[in-house]
Design an enzyme around this catalytic site. Sequence first.
Site, PDB file in Angstrom:
ATOM      1  N   PRO A 269     -20.140  19.952  10.279  1.00 20.71           N
ATOM      2  CA  PRO A 269     -19.308  20.777   9.404  1.00 20.71           C
ATOM      3  C   PRO A 269     -20.017  21.096   8.096  1.00 20.71           C
ATOM      4  O   PRO A 269     -20.725  20.246   7.533  1.00 20.71           O
ATOM      5  CB  PRO A 269     -18.068  19.899   9.168  1.00 20.71           C
ATOM      6  CG  PRO A 269     -18.527  18.499   9.434  1.00 20.71           C
ATOM      7  CD  PRO A 269     -19.580  18.604  10.490  1.00 20.71           C
TER       8      PRO A 269
ATOM      9  N   ASP B 280     -31.441  17.940  -1.378  1.00 27.70           N
ATOM     10  CA  ASP B 280     -31.382  16.985  -0.269  1.00 27.70           C
ATOM     11  C   ASP B 280     -32.533  17.169   0.719  1.00 27.70           C
ATOM     12  O   ASP B 280     -32.791  16.290   1.548  1.00 27.70           O
ATOM     13  CB  ASP B 280     -30.054  17.114   0.484  1.00 27.70           C
ATOM     14  CG  ASP B 280     -28.895  16.473  -0.263  1.00 27.70           C
ATOM     15  OD1 ASP B 280     -29.139  15.788  -1.279  1.00 27.70           O
ATOM     16  OD2 ASP B 280     -27.741  16.656   0.165  1.00 27.70           O
TER      17      ASP B 280
ATOM     18  N   ALA C  37     -19.397  19.372   3.734  1.00 26.27           N
ATOM     19  CA  ALA C  37     -18.859  18.039   4.005  1.00 26.27           C
ATOM     20  C   ALA C  37     -19.640  16.929   3.318  1.00 26.27           C
ATOM     21  O   ALA C  37     -19.276  15.759   3.407  1.00 26.27           O
ATOM     22  CB  ALA C  37     -18.828  17.780   5.512  1.00 26.27           C
ATOM     23  N   GLY C  38     -20.754  17.250   2.644  1.00 26.96           N
ATOM     24  CA  GLY C  38     -21.551  16.234   1.993  1.00 26.96           C
ATOM     25  C   GLY C  38     -22.456  15.486   2.934  1.00 26.96           C
ATOM     26  O   GLY C  38     -22.865  14.357   2.649  1.00 26.96           O
ATOM     27  N   LEU C  39     -22.816  16.117   4.061  1.00 28.21           N
ATOM     28  CA  LEU C  39     -23.644  15.469   5.080  1.00 28.21           C
ATOM     29  C   LEU C  39     -25.085  15.988   5.077  1.00 28.21           C
ATOM     30  O   LEU C  39     -25.886  15.586   5.923  1.00 28.21           O
ATOM     31  CB  LEU C  39     -23.031  15.679   6.462  1.00 28.21           C
ATOM     32  CG  LEU C  39     -21.592  15.175   6.637  1.00 28.21           C
ATOM     33  CD1 LEU C  39     -21.080  15.502   8.031  1.00 28.21           C
ATOM     34  CD2 LEU C  39     -21.510  13.676   6.371  1.00 28.21           C
ATOM     35  N   GLY C  40     -25.411  16.880   4.150  1.00 27.60           N
ATOM     36  CA  GLY C  40     -26.774  17.393   4.062  1.00 27.60           C
ATOM     37  C   GLY C  40     -27.170  18.303   5.191  1.00 27.60           C
ATOM     38  O   GLY C  40     -28.370  18.473   5.461  1.00 27.60           O
TER      39      GLY C  40
ATOM     40  N   LYS D 210     -26.905  13.113   7.180  1.00 28.47           N
ATOM     41  CA  LYS D 210     -27.015  11.875   6.407  1.00 28.47           C
ATOM     42  C   LYS D 210     -25.664  11.599   5.758  1.00 28.47           C
ATOM     43  O   LYS D 210     -24.814  12.487   5.603  1.00 28.47           O
ATOM     44  CB  LYS D 210     -28.104  11.968   5.345  1.00 28.47           C
ATOM     45  CG  LYS D 210     -27.915  13.062   4.283  1.00 28.47           C
ATOM     46  CD  LYS D 210     -26.942  12.701   3.168  1.00 28.47           C
ATOM     47  CE  LYS D 210     -26.780  13.855   2.169  1.00 28.47           C
ATOM     48  NZ  LYS D 210     -25.637  13.668   1.243  1.00 28.47           N
TER      49      LYS D 210
ATOM     50  N   GLY E 121     -27.191  21.657   5.783  1.00 27.81           N
ATOM     51  CA  GLY E 121     -28.053  22.791   5.489  1.00 27.81           C
ATOM     52  C   GLY E 121     -29.459  22.355   5.116  1.00 27.81           C
ATOM     53  O   GLY E 121     -30.444  22.995   5.498  1.00 27.81           O
ATOM     54  N   SER E 122     -29.564  21.254   4.371  1.00 30.06           N
ATOM     55  CA  SER E 122     -30.873  20.734   3.976  1.00 30.06           C
ATOM     56  C   SER E 122     -31.644  20.220   5.180  1.00 30.06           C
ATOM     57  O   SER E 122     -32.853  20.432   5.310  1.00 30.06           O
ATOM     58  CB  SER E 122     -30.699  19.611   2.946  1.00 30.06           C
ATOM     59  OG  SER E 122     -30.133  20.103   1.750  1.00 30.06           O
ATOM     60  N   SER E 123     -30.954  19.525   6.078  1.00 28.08           N
ATOM     61  CA  SER E 123     -31.602  19.021   7.285  1.00 28.08           C
ATOM     62  C   SER E 123     -32.041  20.174   8.182  1.00 28.08           C
ATOM     63  O   SER E 123     -33.127  20.133   8.774  1.00 28.08           O
ATOM     64  CB  SER E 123     -30.654  18.099   8.047  1.00 28.08           C
ATOM     65  OG  SER E 123     -31.278  17.544   9.175  1.00 28.08           O
TER      66      SER E 123
END
Length: 295
Positions: free
Chosen positions: A100, A142, A103-106, A16, A108-110
């Site tokens: 990566p 997240d 990176a602020g892309l979530g 995300k 690990g949460s996804s």
Amino acid sequence: MTLLMSSDIRVLAPAKINIGLRVLPVRKDGFHGIESVFLRIPLYDILTVRRQGFGKNTCVVECEGMVLPEDNTLTKAYSAFCKITGVTDSVFVYLEKKLPAGAGLGAGSSDAASLVNALEKIFDTELTVADRMQIASVTGSDVFFFMDSHAMQTGCAVVSGRGEIVEAIPSRQDLFFVMICPEVHSSTKEAYHLVDQWYAPTWPWSGPVMSALAEEFTRSVRDWNFLNSFTEPLAERYPVIEEALQDLMRGGAGFVQMSGSGSAVYGVFDSSAASKNALLMLDKKWKRCFEFASV
């Protein structure tokens, strides 16, 4: 690469980005409140999940090229799933890490939410909404977004609270992105510490208020007034982030911003042709550069 078996379940874990992100002062429970538009993007990690024929209550994770901490979002999600369902059988997870970290892309949460989806299939369980939110609450903020079925259907949501308040909104199919991931690993803990120092004691804000986020998202990209509380303090600490933002602007983006707590930054373009042209220019300089459209 681990050998695949016919009984394995493979699931995609989408990333995300944040279209704007307001961070509020730390709460009594130790969490910061946030206000943001979360947008699912077509970049993925891949999980292969297998039920183990031996052992109890163990989640073994293999990730080629990366050493994960023993206590990670996948093991946390598995433990929470077992506690709720009563499942005791162990599982093996092979994680193909395409996104990566830091990176602020979530990512690990996804990964955690996608693992739960796989576990439901493997063990033939049916979690309630409350069950899924309970798993998210002990796994990561997240995770709530990636667990929310309505948000995953639309691919977009206004998110608030610590991340647990998810209001699905229509996505857009007219957004074209180029994303740069600088060689910076932004620790969430470090990023929030920098924000606390940067904004205290007044916590000023000039971006759209919570009630206006959904409407702001429908406006022309070049008129967006979204801000990210993390951008200024992180860009000061890591000048390469500001450099990437400036390169995206020079590449013709109508809007540029950092996602989450960084360090990925993105530019939004008016057309697929414009984003592809920008990628051709930026890819010569930046090692990790991606082009995609909203879904």
